[in-house]
Scaffold this active site. Structure first.
Site, short mmCIF file in Angstrom:
data_model
loop_
_atom_site.label_atom_id
_atom_site.label_comp_id
_atom_site.label_asym_id
_atom_site.label_seq_id
_atom_site.Cartn_x
_atom_site.Cartn_y
_atom_site.Cartn_z
N SER A 35 -26.38 29.56 -36.34
CA SER A 35 -27.51 29.76 -35.42
C SER A 35 -28.14 28.40 -35.13
O SER A 35 -29.27 28.10 -35.56
CB SER A 35 -28.52 30.73 -36.02
N GLY B 220 -29.44 26.94 -32.52
CA GLY B 220 -30.73 26.87 -31.83
C GLY B 220 -31.90 27.11 -32.75
O GLY B 220 -32.96 26.47 -32.61
N ASP B 221 -31.75 28.02 -33.70
CA ASP B 221 -32.82 28.28 -34.67
C ASP B 221 -33.09 27.05 -35.53
O ASP B 221 -34.24 26.66 -35.75
CB ASP B 221 -32.46 29.46 -35.57
N THR B 222 -32.01 26.45 -36.03
CA THR B 222 -32.18 25.31 -36.92
C THR B 222 -32.76 24.11 -36.19
O THR B 222 -33.66 23.42 -36.70
CB THR B 222 -30.82 24.93 -37.54
N ALA C 224 -36.44 24.69 -35.68
CA ALA C 224 -37.18 24.50 -36.92
C ALA C 224 -37.39 23.02 -37.21
O ALA C 224 -38.47 22.59 -37.64
CB ALA C 224 -36.45 25.16 -38.08
#
Length: 405
Positions: free
Chosen positions: A173, A175-177, A180
């Site tokens: 994932s 984009g999530d990392t 963040a």
């Protein structure tokens, strides 16, 4: 491995962080804080908890192997945020907190009476990190968003993969990392500003779409001035050569990146073809890019003639940038990752000996650490954290019976 004392190590010791939200992007901001010593208190819904507690295709004795990565070094309290009493508990936690992290759909905090204005009224120093798919403003702000959509809409996924094939997703994932990491960066800038100016916090608005968009290098300026729309280029980069993957004699793959003139000259010597560096087709960056397919074929013919061990020895002897394409099994066994502390074996009462990613980046004076792998029980720190607010055992029992915690 026991629950640590709050803020016992690292450069962020003494920082109080309240983490609200679930799954990946928001909680990974909290993990970055916890890895470097912040006291991270994760707020979870009673009886449900963060869905990441149950994610992942593999289990160890029924337990997910994703949770200890996201929960490590954190404390867990439970609070029903749809109940005014649960909202009040969180407000009390926030009165002396430094940071709030949330990744709810925009407008959710406001619905619960915890808008930035309302929270800053009770704690002007609070830095509020808001992670979402599309940001807190704009035409798409109200949409739910996941990493896959952010990667797609930002332009990142369009250039991934091979020409004339559907653009594949990444195996993580991403984009999530990325979001963040940008959110953590924004949080640290906001804390720096707060502590060196007027002591007031602010809102950090981190969107998945924009985090992915920020990684597109020269795509925007190329389009602006030339109309060029960058296309997927497979395993290499368009007009950048040599920078690709090449087969060994065993059929494994290795990355060789020698697109800088001096590096290409070293590669040519490693290939016992020093003449290539002066060949008009390959003697400069631009002409190598124009003749990339021909050059890649020549390099591949050379690499597939050698066993991987001999191939890497030659590249290393000539100081050429290279790296094998490792599976996770090979990464875990790699002595470099081990010596750097990026792969660590941890003793845990629930998992026994378990190998986990280390803490990065490496700081010389105040390194991060892994004190424990997080609580298995939702609200494991209720008595400790809410007790510090003055709640007694009978108060907690009543709130638990009412489904508030």
């Amino acid at each position: 491995m026991t629950e640590p004392e709050p803020s016992g190590f690292g450069p962020l010791r003494g920082l109080r962080v309240i983490e609200m939200g679930q799954l990946l992007a928001g909680p990974f901001v909290g993990t970055r804080c916890a890895d470097f010593g912040a006291d991270v208190i994760k707020v979870e819904a009673p009886g449900q908890g963060d869905p990441i507690r149950d994610w992942g295709r593999n289990r160890h004795e029924g337990r997910t192997l994703w949770w200890p990565i996201m929960a490590r070094n954190k404390r867990s309290v439970s609070a029903n945020l749809r109940d005014p009493r649960g909202q009040d508990l969180v407000r009390r936690l926030l009165t002396d907190a430094d940071v709030l992290i949330e990744n709810f759909k925009p407008g959710t905090l406001e619905k619960w009476g915890m808008s930035p204005a309302e929270l800053h009224a009770i704690n002007p120093r609070l830095v509020i990190v808001r992670v979402s798919g599309f940001g807190q403003t704009g035409p798409y702000a109200g949409r739910p968003g996941f990493a896959s959509v952010g990667e797609a809409m930002s332009g990142m996924r369009y250039i991934n993969g091979y020409p004339d094939m559907p653009p594949p997703r990444y195996g993580i994932s991403l984009g999530d990392t990325l979001t963040a990491l940008f959110a953590f960066e924004g949080m640290m800038m906001a804390l720096w500003h707060r502590d060196r100016t007027d002591g007031r916090g602010q809102v950090v608005d981190a969107a998945i779409t924009e985090s992915c968009f920020a990684m597109l290098e020269s795509c925007v300026t190329e389009y602006s001035k030339t109309g060029h729309v960058r296309q997927p280029s497979g395993s290499g980069l368009d007009k950048i050569a040599p920078s690709n993957i090449y087969p060994s004699a065993e059929g494994t793959w290795i990355v060789i990146a020698a697109n800088v003139d001096a590096m290409f000259r070293r590669l040519a010597r490693a290939m016992d073809r020093p003449d290539l560096a002066d060949d008009p087709r390959f003697s400069g960056h631009q002409v190598r890019g124009e003749n990339a397919a021909e050059l890649d074929a020549m390099i591949a013919d050379w690499t597939r003639s050698l066993p991987l061990q001999e191939l890497t020895a030659r590249l290393e002897a000539h100081d050429v940038v290279y790296g094998p394409i490792n599976s996770i099994a090979e990464v875990v066994a790699d002595p470099h990752f081990r010596e750097r502390g990026m792969v660590r074996d941890i003793e845990d009462p629930d998992f026994g000996t378990i190998t986990v990613p280390g803490v990065f980046p490496v700081l010389s004076r105040t390194p991060g650490d892994i004190a424990w792998l997080g609580p298995q029980a939702i609200g494991a720190s209720n008595a400790q954290v809410y007790g510090d607010l003055g709640l007694r055992a009978d108060d907690l029992a009543r709130l638990k019976a009412d489904g508030v915690i």
